[in-house]
Design an enzyme around this catalytic site. Structure first.
Site, short mmCIF file in Angstrom:
data_model
loop_
_atom_site.label_atom_id
_atom_site.label_comp_id
_atom_site.label_asym_id
_atom_site.label_seq_id
_atom_site.Cartn_x
_atom_site.Cartn_y
_atom_site.Cartn_z
N HIS A 1 0.55 -1.49 0.38
CA HIS A 1 0.16 -0.06 0.32
C HIS A 1 0.37 0.92 0.25
O HIS A 1 0.50 2.58 -1.19
CB HIS A 1 -0.84 -0.21 1.36
CG HIS A 1 -1.79 -1.02 1.89
ND1 HIS A 1 -1.94 -1.53 2.50
CD2 HIS A 1 -2.92 -1.81 0.40
CE1 HIS A 1 -3.07 -2.67 2.18
NE2 HIS A 1 -3.16 -2.38 0.83
N LYS B 1 -18.18 -5.63 7.26
CA LYS B 1 -17.23 -6.63 7.25
C LYS B 1 -15.90 -5.72 8.35
O LYS B 1 -15.48 -4.61 8.40
CB LYS B 1 -16.41 -5.82 5.46
CG LYS B 1 -15.26 -6.87 5.47
CD LYS B 1 -15.43 -6.69 3.68
CE LYS B 1 -13.78 -6.31 3.43
NZ LYS B 1 -13.65 -6.12 2.12
N ARG C 1 -1.69 -5.71 -8.17
CA ARG C 1 -0.64 -6.25 -7.79
C ARG C 1 0.09 -7.65 -9.14
O ARG C 1 1.09 -7.32 -9.26
CB ARG C 1 -0.43 -6.85 -6.40
CG ARG C 1 -0.74 -6.34 -5.73
CD ARG C 1 -1.15 -7.17 -4.33
NE ARG C 1 -2.79 -6.94 -4.38
CZ ARG C 1 -3.45 -7.38 -3.60
NH1 ARG C 1 -3.13 -7.20 -2.15
NH2 ARG C 1 -5.24 -7.21 -3.99
N SER D 1 -2.91 -7.67 3.02
CA SER D 1 -3.28 -7.42 3.86
C SER D 1 -3.30 -9.05 4.81
O SER D 1 -3.49 -8.85 6.06
CB SER D 1 -4.35 -6.72 4.77
OG SER D 1 -4.34 -5.49 4.24
P1 ADP Z 1 -9.67 -3.63 -0.70
O1 ADP Z 1 -10.82 -3.84 0.42
O2 ADP Z 1 -10.54 -2.05 -1.15
O3 ADP Z 1 -9.35 -4.32 -1.70
P2 ADP Z 1 -6.93 -2.70 0.44
O4 ADP Z 1 -6.74 -2.27 1.64
O5 ADP Z 1 -6.97 -4.60 0.28
O6 ADP Z 1 -8.60 -2.71 -0.19
O7 ADP Z 1 -6.25 -2.72 -1.02
C1 ADP Z 1 -6.70 -1.44 -1.41
C2 ADP Z 1 -5.55 -0.70 -2.45
O8 ADP Z 1 -4.11 -1.25 -2.56
C3 ADP Z 1 -6.28 -2.04 -3.57
O9 ADP Z 1 -5.99 -0.85 -5.00
C4 ADP Z 1 -5.30 -2.56 -3.86
O10 ADP Z 1 -5.48 -2.74 -5.05
C5 ADP Z 1 -4.19 -2.20 -3.51
N1 ADP Z 1 -3.16 -3.25 -2.78
C6 ADP Z 1 -3.25 -3.68 -1.73
N2 ADP Z 1 -1.97 -4.71 -1.56
C7 ADP Z 1 -1.16 -4.10 -2.77
C8 ADP Z 1 0.30 -4.45 -3.08
N3 ADP Z 1 0.58 -5.61 -2.53
N4 ADP Z 1 1.19 -3.81 -4.01
C9 ADP Z 1 0.10 -2.74 -4.65
N5 ADP Z 1 -1.08 -2.46 -4.28
C10 ADP Z 1 -1.73 -3.03 -3.00
#
Ligand code: ADP
Length: 161
Positions: A18, A42, A91, A129
């Site tokens: 992130h 959630k 990703r 996460s």
């Molecule tokens: P959501 O539940 O909306 O997917 P996340 O917190 O999982 O929220 O992710 C928020 C954003 O960050 C999304 O655009 C997701 O694709 C991106 N993201 C999550 N992990 C990574 C990573 N390792 N590298 C790049 N982008 C990521």
């Protein structure tokens, strides 16, 4: 016209993946608003307030980044802050279908708001996460995957369980 960008997500908790996306967005856009989206159905490991505090600490060196939270529709939040861009991280190919679905829906709700995709560094392409929580829960070392404050917060959460 594109000076404000919104980076939405659950951030439960924020990872180095992130942060990579937030750093990249902060270099391109004048004002970056990272928004912790939460819905009551959630339940995460961290509360929205805890996620915001962790994000806040991890981005405190970036002057053009602010952290907020929003309970409702992303598009409503984007409009309320006069932004016209949403930034999402990509990703792997596996993200593509889900992101396409959300982007199409958001476009239907508001044609004027564009979604930009940023590709993460390859070393974070497997990082989420959920996987961090799974490994940390059983005492695995995730220190290279999350900022120091998140590592500490994960230890505290799982110690008290
Ligand atoms: P959501 O539940 O909306 O997917 P996340 O917190 O999982 O929220 O992710 C928020 C954003 O960050 C999304 O655009 C997701 O694709 C991106 N993201 C999550 N992990 C990574 C990573 N390792 N590298 C790049 N982008 C990521």
């Amino acid at each position: 016209m594109t000076e404000i960008a919104v980076v939405p997500g659950s951030f439960d908790p924020v990872t180095n993946g992130h942060l990579d996306i937030i750093h990249r967005a902060a270099k391109i856009f004048e004002n970056v608003r990272v928004v912790v989206m939460h819905n009551s159905a959630k339940r995460g490991l961290f509360t929205a307030e805890e996620r915001m505090a962790l994000l806040h600490e991890a981005t405190s060196h970036l002057p053009n980044v602010v952290i907020e939270t929003s309970p409702g529709l992303l598009i409503d939040y984007v409009r309320s802050v006069n932004a016209s861009v949403i930034v999402r991280g990509l990703r792997a190919v596996s993200d593509f279908e889900y992101e396409m679905q959300i982007t199409s829906m958001n476009r239907m709700l508001d044609e004027e708001i564009e979604t930009f995709f940023v590709m993460t560094k390859s070393q974070y392409s497997f990082l989420s996460s959920s996987i961090v929580k799974e490994v940390a829960q059983y005492g695995g070392d995730v220190s290279s995957l999350v900022p120091a404050n998140v590592l500490k917060a994960l230890h505290e959460k799982y110690e008290n369980k």
